[in-house]
Design a protein around this motif. Structure first.
Motif, PDB file in Angstrom:
ATOM      1  N   PHE A  12       3.131   3.944  10.322  1.00 37.72           N
ATOM      2  CA  PHE A  12       1.900   3.016  10.076  1.00 37.72           C
ATOM      3  C   PHE A  12       2.101   2.143   9.045  1.00 37.72           C
ATOM      4  CE2 PHE A  12      -0.714   6.321  12.294  1.00 37.72           C
ATOM      5  CZ  PHE A  12      -1.509   5.425  13.081  1.00 37.72           C
ATOM      6  N   PHE A  13       2.951   2.452   8.027  1.00 37.73           N
ATOM      7  CA  PHE A  13       3.290   1.621   7.135  1.00 37.73           C
ATOM      8  C   PHE A  13       4.472   0.393   7.430  1.00 37.73           C
ATOM      9  CE2 PHE A  13       1.407   4.308   3.949  1.00 37.73           C
ATOM     10  CZ  PHE A  13       1.551   3.654   2.734  1.00 37.73           C
ATOM     11  N   GLY A  14       5.318   0.895   8.365  1.00 40.21           N
ATOM     12  CA  GLY A  14       6.239   0.024   9.064  1.00 40.21           C
ATOM     13  C   GLY A  14       5.257  -0.887  10.116  1.00 40.21           C
ATOM     14  N   LEU A  15       4.333  -0.604  10.667  1.00 37.75           N
ATOM     15  CA  LEU A  15       3.408  -1.501  11.587  1.00 37.75           C
ATOM     16  C   LEU A  15       2.831  -2.391  10.672  1.00 37.75           C
ATOM     17  CD1 LEU A  15       2.495  -1.643  14.560  1.00 37.75           C
ATOM     18  CD2 LEU A  15       0.766  -0.410  13.994  1.00 37.75           C
ATOM     19  N   ALA A  16       2.352  -2.065   9.458  1.00 41.95           N
ATOM     20  CA  ALA A  16       1.309  -2.672   8.754  1.00 41.95           C
ATOM     21  C   ALA A  16       2.275  -4.087   8.255  1.00 41.95           C
ATOM     22  CB  ALA A  16       0.867  -2.104   7.521  1.00 41.95           C
ATOM     23  N   VAL A  17       3.520  -3.984   7.559  1.00 41.16           N
ATOM     24  CA  VAL A  17       4.375  -4.723   7.201  1.00 41.16           C
ATOM     25  C   VAL A  17       4.930  -5.880   8.235  1.00 41.16           C
ATOM     26  CG1 VAL A  17       4.978  -3.519   5.305  1.00 41.16           C
ATOM     27  CG2 VAL A  17       6.560  -3.517   7.081  1.00 41.16           C
ATOM     28  N   ARG A  18       5.080  -5.043   9.509  1.00 42.45           N
ATOM     29  CA  ARG A  18       5.562  -6.005  10.557  1.00 42.45           C
ATOM     30  C   ARG A  18       4.394  -7.256  10.955  1.00 42.45           C
ATOM     31  NH1 ARG A  18       8.328  -3.679  16.083  1.00 42.45           N
ATOM     32  NH2 ARG A  18       9.085  -5.753  16.716  1.00 42.45           N
ATOM     33  N   GLN A  19       3.039  -6.992  10.721  1.00 43.24           N
ATOM     34  CA  GLN A  19       2.192  -7.705  10.958  1.00 43.24           C
ATOM     35  C   GLN A  19       2.017  -9.140   9.972  1.00 43.24           C
ATOM     36  OE1 GLN A  19       0.636  -7.218  13.895  1.00 43.24           O
ATOM     37  NE2 GLN A  19       1.892  -5.182  13.618  1.00 43.24           N
ATOM     38  N   ILE A  20       2.729  -8.892   8.981  1.00 46.63           N
ATOM     39  CA  ILE A  20       2.782  -9.890   7.850  1.00 46.63           C
ATOM     40  C   ILE A  20       4.241 -10.513   7.881  1.00 46.63           C
ATOM     41  CG2 ILE A  20       1.020  -9.262   6.395  1.00 46.63           C
ATOM     42  CD1 ILE A  20       2.927  -8.095   4.573  1.00 46.63           C
ATOM     43  N   GLY A  21       4.953 -10.192   8.887  1.00 43.27           N
ATOM     44  CA  GLY A  21       6.130 -10.887   9.194  1.00 43.27           C
ATOM     45  C   GLY A  21       7.393 -10.129   8.256  1.00 43.27           C
ATOM     46  N   LEU A  22       7.497  -8.902   7.796  1.00 44.29           N
ATOM     47  CA  LEU A  22       8.327  -8.281   6.966  1.00 44.29           C
ATOM     48  C   LEU A  22       8.866  -7.535   7.935  1.00 44.29           C
ATOM     49  CD1 LEU A  22       6.860  -7.702   3.534  1.00 44.29           C
ATOM     50  CD2 LEU A  22       8.652  -9.400   4.220  1.00 44.29           C
ATOM     51  N   PRO A  23      10.207  -7.107   7.964  1.00 41.94           N
ATOM     52  CA  PRO A  23      10.874  -6.078   8.794  1.00 41.94           C
ATOM     53  C   PRO A  23      10.412  -4.872   8.548  1.00 41.94           C
ATOM     54  CG  PRO A  23      12.466  -6.509   7.082  1.00 41.94           C
ATOM     55  CD  PRO A  23      11.349  -7.856   6.911  1.00 41.94           C
ATOM     56  N   PRO A  24      10.227  -3.715   9.522  1.00 42.09           N
ATOM     57  CA  PRO A  24       9.839  -2.256   9.219  1.00 42.09           C
ATOM     58  C   PRO A  24      10.302  -1.721   8.097  1.00 42.09           C
ATOM     59  CG  PRO A  24       9.868  -2.771  11.509  1.00 42.09           C
ATOM     60  CD  PRO A  24      10.778  -3.889  10.951  1.00 42.09           C
ATOM     61  N   MET A  25      11.770  -1.810   7.747  1.00 40.75           N
ATOM     62  CA  MET A  25      12.465  -1.237   6.801  1.00 40.75           C
ATOM     63  C   MET A  25      11.671  -1.342   5.348  1.00 40.75           C
ATOM     64  SD  MET A  25      15.852  -3.387   5.649  1.00 40.75           S
ATOM     65  CE  MET A  25      16.294  -3.733   7.254  1.00 40.75           C
ATOM     66  N   VAL A  26      10.822  -2.596   5.176  1.00 37.89           N
ATOM     67  CA  VAL A  26       9.981  -2.728   3.826  1.00 37.89           C
ATOM     68  C   VAL A  26       8.913  -1.624   3.960  1.00 37.89           C
ATOM     69  CG1 VAL A  26       8.734  -4.081   2.590  1.00 37.89           C
ATOM     70  CG2 VAL A  26      10.712  -5.113   3.724  1.00 37.89           C
ATOM     71  N   GLY A  27       8.433  -1.366   5.213  1.00 37.64           N
ATOM     72  CA  GLY A  27       7.309  -0.499   5.268  1.00 37.64           C
ATOM     73  C   GLY A  27       7.823   0.885   4.854  1.00 37.64           C
ATOM     74  N   PHE A  28       9.089   1.288   5.372  1.00 40.84           N
ATOM     75  CA  PHE A  28       9.725   2.837   5.173  1.00 40.84           C
ATOM     76  C   PHE A  28       9.784   2.861   3.692  1.00 40.84           C
ATOM     77  CE2 PHE A  28      11.853   1.698   9.573  1.00 40.84           C
ATOM     78  CZ  PHE A  28      10.365   1.983  10.269  1.00 40.84           C
ATOM     79  N   LEU A  29      10.089   1.923   2.899  1.00 39.36           N
ATOM     80  CA  LEU A  29      10.089   2.049   1.548  1.00 39.36           C
ATOM     81  C   LEU A  29       8.910   2.391   0.827  1.00 39.36           C
ATOM     82  CD1 LEU A  29      12.797  -0.842   0.732  1.00 39.36           C
ATOM     83  CD2 LEU A  29      12.855   1.515   0.471  1.00 39.36           C
ATOM     84  N   GLY A  30       7.789   1.745   1.095  1.00 35.83           N
ATOM     85  CA  GLY A  30       6.348   1.759   0.671  1.00 35.83           C
ATOM     86  C   GLY A  30       6.102   3.365   1.292  1.00 35.83           C
ATOM     87  N   ALA A  31       6.344   3.520   2.383  1.00 34.53           N
ATOM     88  CA  ALA A  31       5.975   4.918   3.028  1.00 34.53           C
ATOM     89  C   ALA A  31       6.607   6.099   2.153  1.00 34.53           C
ATOM     90  CB  ALA A  31       6.416   5.109   4.323  1.00 34.53           C
ATOM     91  N   GLY A  32       7.706   5.877   1.537  1.00 33.54           N
ATOM     92  CA  GLY A  32       8.502   6.924   0.772  1.00 33.54           C
ATOM     93  C   GLY A  32       7.593   7.072  -0.467  1.00 33.54           C
ATOM     94  N   PHE A  33       7.169   5.964  -1.069  1.00 32.00           N
ATOM     95  CA  PHE A  33       6.427   6.151  -2.318  1.00 32.00           C
ATOM     96  C   PHE A  33       5.038   6.780  -1.949  1.00 32.00           C
ATOM     97  CE2 PHE A  33       9.021   2.144  -3.829  1.00 32.00           C
ATOM     98  CZ  PHE A  33       9.717   3.086  -5.048  1.00 32.00           C
ATOM     99  N   ALA A  34       4.390   6.455  -0.969  1.00 34.35           N
ATOM    100  CA  ALA A  34       3.307   6.947  -0.510  1.00 34.35           C
ATOM    101  C   ALA A  34       3.502   8.724  -0.262  1.00 34.35           C
ATOM    102  CB  ALA A  34       2.487   6.279   0.553  1.00 34.35           C
TER     103      ALA A  34
END
Length: 533
Positions: A12-34
């Motif tokens: 879900f974090f990867g999916l969220a950042v992809r909607q704003i044009g960022l690669p999923p890996m950025v969401g995975f980093l945020g998921a790690g903090f979460a």
């Protein structure tokens, strides 16, 4: 519960950042903090960190093995790679460590190790970005990977010196590895195309490369890279890499989760991270001018510098062993550098196009031998992209005309094509300088056989801007790509898989004595010819 929490947060974090044009890996980093913040309240086991560390290590080994499959040994020995990597490390370490001592009053030993940790660029990030853009084989992509390998070797030497460890006697076995190459090539020939191919790749990356080199007191990451290098000249190297793609991607999710789970940052950690991020543009600028010094054209130097402008996961490894108190701010720095670098990397070509009039003033008078200009001669048909599809189209056209030229951005592939007698030239279709110098007056047809959709669109638009009015033929993997190719200027398009299916059906009809299948009708709403099943 471990996999439930990690997979759910990562998706879900990867999916969220992809909607704003960022690669999923950025969401995975945020998921790690979460996960670090609330995961243990949801039932995450205490050993979650150790599990993720193991999973991420497997992902890095598979990534290094895949990178090795696409490299050549001579690549690292090139002056711009070896010299550029060493020079950047020396300048960055000297300037940054001195600045930290003078401005912040840090202990010189601490400042030196921080400077070393921040001097590296991310191998995982850059390799994934280049792979997603299908630029690993381009000149600037190979230069980038070569510099990263040099940096990784420096990091391993630093860690060995810090830990006081040296390779053991078994490390001498490395010199016998070339003797294994014929055996490994034969083994790959016998493996086939099914799950045994995947298992062989994992065995080489994780067992012989990872565990084998670790047992010798050497880096498991370098071991996986070496195993890939030993098979890089095999005709099935690309097939082996593609068979491991899914596994590698899944395991690397664990790598990004692990970075995010390194610790929850405080205000002081955030302040240090922002200070280090302010230095990130200087990192890229230094790479640019160093590569210009080694006679790379401004475009290649710029694209490579952008790819190298992210802090490295090796910095976290250095911090974990030498500066544990700095692990959290460095983890935050690495994570935020990914967030900043990702959109810049994806828009690097567009940014260069805007800055080209200013950046071209730094072009050296004598350019690198791999970046010499291209002349099409008297070719009537130009095939852009000389992979399996492009080379098959080239060979088929020879039955009706010998005035065919193939263009590819991979210099090693071009060399192989020339050795086989093909008229192949090196050029990057996203390089504006190539199109400015191109004389297309003799061309009667252009075939777009690249894998990258954006590269096809760029090539088609460039041909139309040059005033070329002839047919532009392109294949597409998905129906949604057809309209984009037409809008870019393609006149004939077809779906690859559908066309393959029609070919099989046509052979079947002829085999049982039926007439050949009729051609697919043109789309009534389109002015271009579009063939599909």
């Amino acid at each position: 519960m471990f996999e439930v929490v990690c997979i759910t947060f990562a998706f879900f974090f990867g999916l969220a950042v992809r909607q704003i044009g960022l690669p999923p890996m950025v969401g995975f980093l945020g998921a790690g903090f979460a996960v670090n913040l609330v995961g243990f309240e949801l039932g995450l086991p205490d050993e979650a960190h150790d599990i993720l560390k193991h999973v991420s290590h497997l992902g890095v080994l598979l990534l290094m093995f895949a990178v090795g499959l696409k490299l050549k040994l001579s690549q690292v020995a090139q002056p711009q790679v070896l010299g550029g990597g060493l020079l950047h490390f020396a300048v960055t370490t000297a300037v940054l460590s001195g600045g930290l001592v003078l401005i912040t009053g840090l202990v010189p030993a601490t400042a030196l190790m921080l400077a070393v940790a921040l001097s590296f660029s991310s191998t995982v990030f850059s390799a994934k970005i280049l792979e997603s853009k299908r630029d690993l084989g381009t000149f600037y992509g190979r230069t980038t990977i070569g510099v990263l390998i040099v940096q990784d070797l420096i990091a391993l030497i630093v860690l060995a010196i810090w830990a006081g460890q040296t390779p053991n006697l078994w490390a001498l076995g490395v010199f016998a590895l070339p003797l294994l190459r014929p055996i490994l090539h034969k083994l790959l020939d016998f493996t086939g195309h099914d799950e045994l191919l995947v298992l062989m790749g994992m065995m080489l990356a994780l067992v012989l490369g990872g565990m084998g080199f670790q047992a010798m007191g050497l880096s498991s990451e370098i071991g996986a890279l070496v195993m890939g290098l030993m098979l890089s000249s095999h005709p099935r190297a690309k097939e082996l890499s593609e068979s491991l793609w899914g596994l590698k991607e899944i395991f690397l999710v664990g790598f990004f989760l692990q970075i995010g789970m390194s610790g929850l940052p405080g205000w002081s950690d955030l302040a240090w991270a922002l200070a280090f991020l302010a230095l990130l543009p200087a990192k890229g600028v230094l790479f640019f001018f160093i590569l210009i010094l080694f006679r790379l054209r401004a475009r290649s130097a710029f694209l490579a510098a952008v790819s190298l402008s992210a802090y490295s996961e090796f910095g976290l490894i250095v911090a974990a062993r030498a500066l544990p108190e700095w692990l959290v701010p460095l983890a935050l720095t690495v994570s935020l550098s990914f967030v900043l670098a990702a959109p810049f990397n994806h828009a690097a070509q567009a940014i260069y196009d805007r800055l080209e009039p200013w950046l071209q003033r730094f072009d050296p008078r004598r350019v690198h031998r791999d970046e010499l200009p291209t002349n099409l001669g008297n070719a009537q048909v130009m095939v852009l992209g000389m992979g399996r599809t492009g080379s098959a189209a080239y060979d088929s056209l020879l039955a009706v005309t010998d005035r065919v030229v193939g263009i590819d951005a991979d210099t090693y592939r071009v060399q192989a094509m020339r050795a086989e007698g093909r008229n192949a030239l090196f050029a990057d279709v996203e390089d504006a300088a190539f199109w400015r110098a191109l004389d297309c007056s003799s061309l009667r047809a252009v075939i777009l056989a690249m894998d990258n959709l954006e590269a096809k669109e760029a090539a088609a638009r460039a041909m139309r801007r040059k005033g070329y009015e002839g047919p532009i033929i392109s294949h597409a993997l998905y129906e949604s790509h057809l309209d984009r190719l037409k809008a870019a200027g393609a006149t004939h398009t077809y779906l690859t898989m559908s066309q393959a299916g029609r070919g099989l059906a046509d052979h079947a009809a002829r085999a049982i004595g039926l007439d050949a299948l009729p051609d697919a009708p043109d789309e009534p709403h389109s002015e271009v010819e579009t063939t599909s099943a």
